[in-house]
Structure formats: C-alpha cells, structure tokens
Design a protein around this motif. Structure first.
Motif, PDB file in Angstrom:
ATOM      1  N   VAL A   1       0.832  -1.205   0.000  1.00 13.82           N
ATOM      2  CA  VAL A   1       0.000   0.000   0.000  1.00 13.82           C
ATOM      3  C   VAL A   1       0.866   1.255   0.000  1.00 13.82           C
ATOM      4  N   PHE A   2       1.902   1.269   0.831  1.00 14.65           N
ATOM      5  CA  PHE A   2       2.737   2.464   0.963  1.00 14.65           C
ATOM      6  C   PHE A   2       3.619   2.670  -0.260  1.00 14.65           C
ATOM      7  N   ILE A   3       4.106   1.584  -0.863  1.00 14.37           N
ATOM      8  CA  ILE A   3       4.904   1.714  -2.087  1.00 14.37           C
ATOM      9  C   ILE A   3       4.068   2.352  -3.187  1.00 14.37           C
ATOM     10  N   GLY A   4       2.831   1.887  -3.352  1.00 18.35           N
ATOM     11  CA  GLY A   4       1.954   2.499  -4.349  1.00 18.35           C
ATOM     12  C   GLY A   4       1.676   3.953  -4.040  1.00 18.35           C
ATOM     13  N   TRP A   5       1.468   4.263  -2.759  1.00 21.28           N
ATOM     14  CA  TRP A   5       1.211   5.653  -2.358  1.00 21.28           C
ATOM     15  C   TRP A   5       2.406   6.535  -2.699  1.00 21.28           C
ATOM     16  N   GLY A   6       3.630   6.055  -2.430  1.00 22.80           N
ATOM     17  CA  GLY A   6       4.821   6.837  -2.754  1.00 22.80           C
ATOM     18  C   GLY A   6       4.988   7.045  -4.246  1.00 22.80           C
ATOM     19  N   CYS A   7       4.696   6.008  -5.033  1.00 23.24           N
ATOM     20  CA  CYS A   7       4.795   6.138  -6.496  1.00 23.24           C
ATOM     21  C   CYS A   7       3.803   7.170  -7.024  1.00 23.24           C
ATOM     22  N   VAL A   8       2.564   7.126  -6.535  1.00 23.64           N
ATOM     23  CA  VAL A   8       1.549   8.075  -7.002  1.00 23.64           C
ATOM     24  C   VAL A   8       1.926   9.499  -6.591  1.00 23.64           C
ATOM     25  N   LEU A   9       2.447   9.665  -5.386  1.00 22.53           N
ATOM     26  CA  LEU A   9       2.861  10.996  -4.936  1.00 22.53           C
ATOM     27  C   LEU A   9       3.928  11.578  -5.860  1.00 22.53           C
ATOM     28  N   LEU A  10       4.951  10.789  -6.164  1.00 18.57           N
ATOM     29  CA  LEU A  10       6.013  11.288  -7.041  1.00 18.57           C
ATOM     30  C   LEU A  10       5.506  11.473  -8.467  1.00 18.57           C
ATOM     31  N   ALA A  11       4.569  10.644  -8.914  1.00 18.62           N
ATOM     32  CA  ALA A  11       3.982  10.817 -10.246  1.00 18.62           C
ATOM     33  C   ALA A  11       3.204  12.124 -10.328  1.00 18.62           C
ATOM     34  N   ILE A  12       2.534  12.506  -9.237  1.00 18.74           N
ATOM     35  CA  ILE A  12       1.830  13.792  -9.198  1.00 18.74           C
ATOM     36  C   ILE A  12       2.830  14.942  -9.326  1.00 18.74           C
ATOM     37  N   VAL A  13       3.971  14.815  -8.663  1.00 20.19           N
ATOM     38  CA  VAL A  13       5.015  15.850  -8.767  1.00 20.19           C
ATOM     39  C   VAL A  13       5.526  15.938 -10.197  1.00 20.19           C
ATOM     40  N   LEU A  14       5.763  14.788 -10.844  1.00 21.44           N
ATOM     41  CA  LEU A  14       6.230  14.792 -12.232  1.00 21.44           C
ATOM     42  C   LEU A  14       5.196  15.428 -13.155  1.00 21.44           C
ATOM     43  N   GLU A  15       3.925  15.127 -12.927  1.00 16.21           N
ATOM     44  CA  GLU A  15       2.880  15.719 -13.763  1.00 16.21           C
ATOM     45  C   GLU A  15       2.791  17.221 -13.541  1.00 16.21           C
ATOM     46  N   TRP A  16       2.996  17.649 -12.296  1.00 18.41           N
ATOM     47  CA  TRP A  16       2.965  19.088 -12.003  1.00 18.41           C
ATOM     48  C   TRP A  16       4.122  19.816 -12.685  1.00 18.41           C
ATOM     49  N   ILE A  17       5.265  19.143 -12.841  1.00 21.94           N
ATOM     50  CA  ILE A  17       6.434  19.765 -13.473  1.00 21.94           C
ATOM     51  C   ILE A  17       6.314  19.745 -14.992  1.00 21.94           C
ATOM     52  N   TYR A  18       5.981  18.592 -15.578  1.00 20.73           N
ATOM     53  CA  TYR A  18       6.039  18.443 -17.031  1.00 20.73           C
ATOM     54  C   TYR A  18       4.693  18.672 -17.719  1.00 20.73           C
ATOM     55  N   ARG A  19       3.580  18.405 -17.070  1.00 21.35           N
ATOM     56  CA  ARG A  19       2.240  18.684 -17.600  1.00 21.35           C
ATOM     57  C   ARG A  19       2.024  18.105 -19.005  1.00 21.35           C
ATOM     58  N   MET A  20       2.248  16.802 -19.142  1.00 20.62           N
ATOM     59  CA  MET A  20       2.029  16.178 -20.449  1.00 20.62           C
ATOM     60  C   MET A  20       1.288  14.849 -20.346  1.00 20.62           C
ATOM     61  N   GLY A  21       0.759  14.516 -19.177  1.00 21.89           N
ATOM     62  CA  GLY A  21      -0.044  13.321 -19.027  1.00 21.89           C
ATOM     63  C   GLY A  21       0.723  12.063 -18.691  1.00 21.89           C
ATOM     64  N   ILE A  22       2.058  12.104 -18.776  1.00 21.62           N
ATOM     65  CA  ILE A  22       2.852  10.903 -18.505  1.00 21.62           C
ATOM     66  C   ILE A  22       2.779  10.533 -17.024  1.00 21.62           C
ATOM     67  N   GLY A  23       2.918  11.537 -16.166  1.00 23.44           N
ATOM     68  CA  GLY A  23       2.853  11.271 -14.728  1.00 23.44           C
ATOM     69  C   GLY A  23       1.513  10.677 -14.323  1.00 23.44           C
ATOM     70  N   THR A  24       0.438  11.154 -14.946  1.00 27.11           N
ATOM     71  CA  THR A  24      -0.890  10.634 -14.624  1.00 27.11           C
ATOM     72  C   THR A  24      -1.023   9.171 -15.019  1.00 27.11           C
ATOM     73  N   ILE A  25      -0.601   8.841 -16.236  1.00 26.91           N
ATOM     74  CA  ILE A  25      -0.718   7.465 -16.719  1.00 26.91           C
ATOM     75  C   ILE A  25       0.108   6.522 -15.851  1.00 26.91           C
ATOM     76  N   LEU A  26       1.360   6.901 -15.609  1.00 28.02           N
ATOM     77  CA  LEU A  26       2.232   6.017 -14.838  1.00 28.02           C
ATOM     78  C   LEU A  26       1.767   5.898 -13.388  1.00 28.02           C
ATOM     79  N   GLY A  27       1.376   7.007 -12.767  1.00 32.24           N
ATOM     80  CA  GLY A  27       0.929   6.974 -11.383  1.00 32.24           C
ATOM     81  C   GLY A  27      -0.296   6.104 -11.191  1.00 32.24           C
ATOM     82  N   THR A  28      -1.234   6.191 -12.111  1.00 27.43           N
ATOM     83  CA  THR A  28      -2.452   5.380 -11.974  1.00 27.43           C
ATOM     84  C   THR A  28      -2.161   3.898 -12.183  1.00 27.43           C
ATOM     85  N   VAL A  29      -1.258   3.578 -13.121  1.00 32.17           N
ATOM     86  CA  VAL A  29      -0.910   2.172 -13.348  1.00 32.17           C
ATOM     87  C   VAL A  29      -0.251   1.570 -12.119  1.00 32.17           C
ATOM     88  N   VAL A  30       0.781   2.261 -11.611  1.00 31.44           N
ATOM     89  CA  VAL A  30       1.509   1.725 -10.456  1.00 31.44           C
ATOM     90  C   VAL A  30       0.600   1.698  -9.222  1.00 31.44           C
TER      91      VAL A  30
END
Length: 531
Positions: free
Chosen positions: A286-315
């Motif tokens: 549970v915590f590993i997934g939570w950490g991945c989604v948190l960092l994916a949100i940060v990546l999406e906030w920086i790059y704003r191209m949908g990659i962080g959203t796709i990867l965060g939701t998958v992981v």
C-alpha cells in the motif's frame, strides 16, 4: 480451559484479551487462560505463590515409588555403560540383554556403590524440574502472587470458542452475549483513560474506536482508490489519442481523488494500529503504491504532459492489487514480531527503505513507458516530441531520489541491526537485497555520467531495476533463511517469476534498435549513374 489455551497457542492467528491489571492493558488469550487454570489449581490446593505450587506439583509427580523407579533406571544405565565399555562389539539388543542379566545378579556391594550416585542424580533432576516449573508458572501468572484476580473475560471467550468448535450455535450466541455484557461492565484501561482530541473526535462520529475500525473495514477504501486509478488510467490513455486537454485534466483529478482516498486510508491504519505506516508486506505494498503516485503527481505538475498521470495510476492500481492478494487471509493488522516492536526504527528505516522501493519501481515504470513509446513509434504511432525527450530526464531525476532513500534506509537498517542483534552487517539475504538496490541505482547513474548509456540505455537499466527491487522485496523472503526469515510468504514465488519474465521481455524489446531511423537506400538508377 487448558485445552482451549493449548489450541490457541498453536494457532496461526494471535488473539488478545483485555487484562484486569493496570500494568498490562492487553494480554494473549492463550496465556491468560493458562494463568486462570493455574489459579484454579492453586485455589483447590490453598496455595498462594507460584514457588509453593511448583514444589507441590513436583512432590506429586516425584512420589517415593516413582523416585525409586528412576533410581533403578539410572542404575541400569550405569550397568549398560559398563557392559558397552567391556564389550564394544555387542549390538544394542545384545548389550541390553547382557545388562539385564548383570543387573539381576548384581552384588550387594556394587549396588550400594551405584545407588547413592543414581539417587543423587535423580533428586538433582527433580530440583531442576521444580525450578523450571516455578519460572514457567511465574511467567504465565505475571508474578509469584496467585491471589491476584482471574481474568473472567478470558474464560467467557473460551466458552464461546469451545461452542464454536462444537458447532453449537445457541451456546455460541449466548457466550458472545455474555462476553459483550462483561466487556461493557469491565472496560479495559485503554477505553477508560482520558482520550486525546483525536479519540474524542472518532468517538463522537463513530461511537467508539472499535466502531471506527468496523466502518473502515466496511468502507474498503483501498478498493475504492484502485477503481479511481483504473478509471483515471483509461482517461489518461484516451487523452494521448483524442481530446487531449479535457481528458488529461479529468484523469489528473481522478488520480488526485484516488490518492486522497488512499492517503486517508493509510492515516486511518496508522490510527487503528498505533504504528507507523509500514509494518508488514501488505502495508508495504500500500505504501509503495502511495509513494509512487505521490512522485507521479510531482512529475505531472512539473512536465504537464499526461505521462505522470498514466504512470501513477498504473503503479497505484497494480500495487493495490498486490496488497489485495497479500490480504487473502483477511487480517492485515497482524501482531508484530518481537524484533519489529519499535516505533522509531519502523518510522525511519522501514519508511526510508520502502520509499526507496517506490522510487526505483517508478523509475522502472518510466523506463517501460519509454520503451513502449519507441515500439509504438516504430509501428507508426505519433507522440509529442517533448514527451519522448522528457522521459529520460524523468528517469534520471527519480533515480537520484531512489538511490538517496535506498542508501539512507540501508544504513538505518544496519544501525537497527546493531541495536537488536549486536552487529551492523551480517550479509543476511534481506540486507544483501537492500544493498543490491543501492548498487544497481548507483551503476545506472554512473553509467549515465560516464556517457556509457544514453536515453534508451537508462530506460532499459531502469526496467532491470524492477527485477532487483522485486527480488529484495519478495524474493529473499522465499529463501526462508537469515534473521529476516519471518517475512516468508507462501505462493509468491510463481507470481514473482512471471513478473521477472515480463520485465525480461520488455528489456529484450528495449535492446532492439527501435530508435534508429531506417537507412536511406538510393534508387538503382541513381547508383548506376554514380558508377
């Protein structure tokens, strides 16, 4: 009651019961039932201390007749040793028959010389039994005083368990009703002492702490979060193909909603267990997934191209499914092993090493996404150029976080090992697994700094990091050796093998020359003209 206590002691599911003593708020049910049984025996014999009870039990066991029998057996052992020394070639049966004949014709003077030694050894053994029995009774009773009140709640629970085992539904229902009535009349200290504002808030909304835990289990927030992640992933993929801005914005908000639900659920588990977020394999997933989604949100906030959203939701979705599989027995709030019963190291070492898992897995996910982009482009699909160029930078940045958390977590683990086991490093399989993650992330970064690999190389090596991390997370537990062998989980090895094969397949695809443009072949007429 003693029979129920023995069955509980051998069962896989630990059970606790409220204790009447102010020194111990909760105690194991099996131990409490045994203590009640001991007090019943002491009451019948009118004994008030464990030492006296141990002496009485030893006296009952070692009667005069039994002691004489043990002395005779010991004399026979002496004779067998003498016969074996004088006749080493005799078989075991021959030696025993010879010793029996020698014992039957044993001279009186020889018996008189052997009997005092044998009797002394038997009485010394009786004294050892009495001493060990006194220690065991004192441990079970929680002290030497047998006049302390018995735990009536444990007896009522034992009646309910016995009725359940017999399949007697009316008796079971009545026993449970009696137990609940007694619980209401004798609340444990944890429920009667002054509570914090958090407890008061929970009680005002849910009625009690136990009501909150019951509602939490009924709500099943992690399943709800996984549904949000799945729907967000679908919207995110569609956003790469059609109607880009609205769908990607919808996917991002759904991912944020799922992340909020998962965060609240983790906080609720911390409140219920009274422990840091990671205490077992289930909570680590549970915590590993939570950490991945948190960092994916940060990546999406920086790059704003949908990659962080796709990867965060998958992981996020996959790790919650892994957690669902680990919770197959239904109990995710397990009693900690004795070596893990420490708030400080659970909150530092375990959290840091788990965040190292999260970031390494996220880097591997970005590597998989990059390889899939290359494969899709080779097949004719088109993607924004900035998406393909940004992925290697994302992988590099995430790996920097991964090596930081992995290294800090490994060092903290060594300090914990020194505190618990007296040595910083012992090449234990779990320790080696943590070190493998640190070394692998360091290898990728140094290969990138030295110019040995570029975009595709860092992506392929990051995917290989998924194998290293999965082995450290689950694989070393399957070895069943070392001081960390308490993490053994049945039925994981096959799933781990399939995961490794999938990563090797992706690595193989990534090693193909997908990013090399086709060579321009000149027309045959042009080649002839140049000759």
């Amino acid at each position: 009651m003693a029979g129920v206590a023995a069955e509980l002691a051998n069962s896989k599911a630990p059970r606790a019961i409220p204790a009447p003593s102010s020194e111990r708020q909760w105690e194991p049910l099996s131990t409490t039932l045994t203590a009640n049984w001991v007090k019943e025996i002491a009451k019948e014999k009118k004994i008030d201390s464990t030492d006296k009870l141990a002496a009485t039990i030893a006296k009952d066991i070692f009667s005069k007749q039994y002691i004489n029998q043990l002395v005779e057996n010991r004399i026979m052992q002496f004779i067998e040793q003498i016969v074996q020394t004088q006749n080493p070639n005799l078989s075991q049966n021959e030696m025993r028959e010879y010793a029996k004949r020698a014992a039957a014709n044993l001279p009186d003077d020889m018996r008189q010389s052997l009997e005092p030694t044998a009797r002394q050894e038997v009485l010394a053994g009786r004294q050892r039994v009495e001493s060990e029995l006194a220690k065991s009774l004192q441990t079970v009773n929680g002290g030497t005083d047998l006049n302390r009140p018995s735990n009536s709640l444990a007896d009522k629970m034992a009646v309910a368990l016995t009725a359940y085992k017999r399949g007697d539904a009316p008796a079971f229902n009545q026993a449970v009703l009696d137990y609940r009535t007694a619980m209401d009349a004798e609340k444990p200290q944890a429920l009667t002492k002054a509570s914090s504002w958090t407890h008061r808030g929970v009680e005002s909304i849910f009625g009690s702490f136990y009501g909150f835990e019951s509602r939490f289990n009924q709500f099943d927030p992690f399943t709800l979060a996984s549904v949000f992640y799945l729907v967000a992933f679908i919207f995110g993929v569609l956003g790469l193909l059609i109607w880009q801005a609205p769908l990607q914005r919808c996917a991002l908000w759904l991912m944020l909603l799922g992340f909020a639900v998962q965060t609240i659920a983790i906080v609720a588990r911390i409140y219920i267990s009274g422990r840091p977020p990671v205490t077992n394999l289930y909570s680590s997933a549970v915590f590993i997934g939570w950490g991945c989604v948190l960092l994916a949100i940060v990546l999406e906030w920086i790059y704003r191209m949908g990659i962080g959203t796709i990867l965060g939701t998958v992981v996020g979705f996959l790790t919650l499914r892994v957690a669902y599989g680990l919770a197959a027995d239904g109990d995710t709030f397990v009693v900690l092993q004795a070596v893990l019963d420490t708030q400080f190291w659970l909150a530092t070492h375990v959290v840091a090493i788990t965040l190292g898992y999260s970031t390494t897995f996220l880097a591997g996910g970005l590597g998989i996404l990059y390889i899939l982009f290359l494969l899709a482009s080779k097949l004719g699909a088109t993607f924004p150029d900035n998406a393909r160029d940004a992925l290697p930078r994302m992988i590099y940045g995430v790996l920097c976080f991964a090596i930081f958390f992995s290294f800090v977590g490994t060092v903290l683990g060594g300090l914990w090992a020194d505190d618990s086991w007296g040595r910083f490093w012992g090449w234990d399989p779990k320790e080696n697994g943590a070190l493998m993650i640190v070394l692998w992330n360091a290898l990728i970064l140094h290969a990138r700094w030295a110019g040995l690999i570029r975009a595709r190389g860092i992506a392929v090596l990051a995917v290989a990091g998924n194998i290293v991390t999965a082995w450290s997370w689950f694989g070393v537990n399957e070895l069943g050796v070392g001081l960390h062998s308490y993490g053994f989980t049945e039925g994981v090895l096959v799933n781990l093998a399939w995961f490794v094969l999938s990563q090797l397949l992706i690595i193989g695809i990534g090693c193909l020359p997908l990013d090399q443009p086709p060579r321009n072949r000149r027309p045959k007429a042009a080649r002839t003209a140049l000759r």
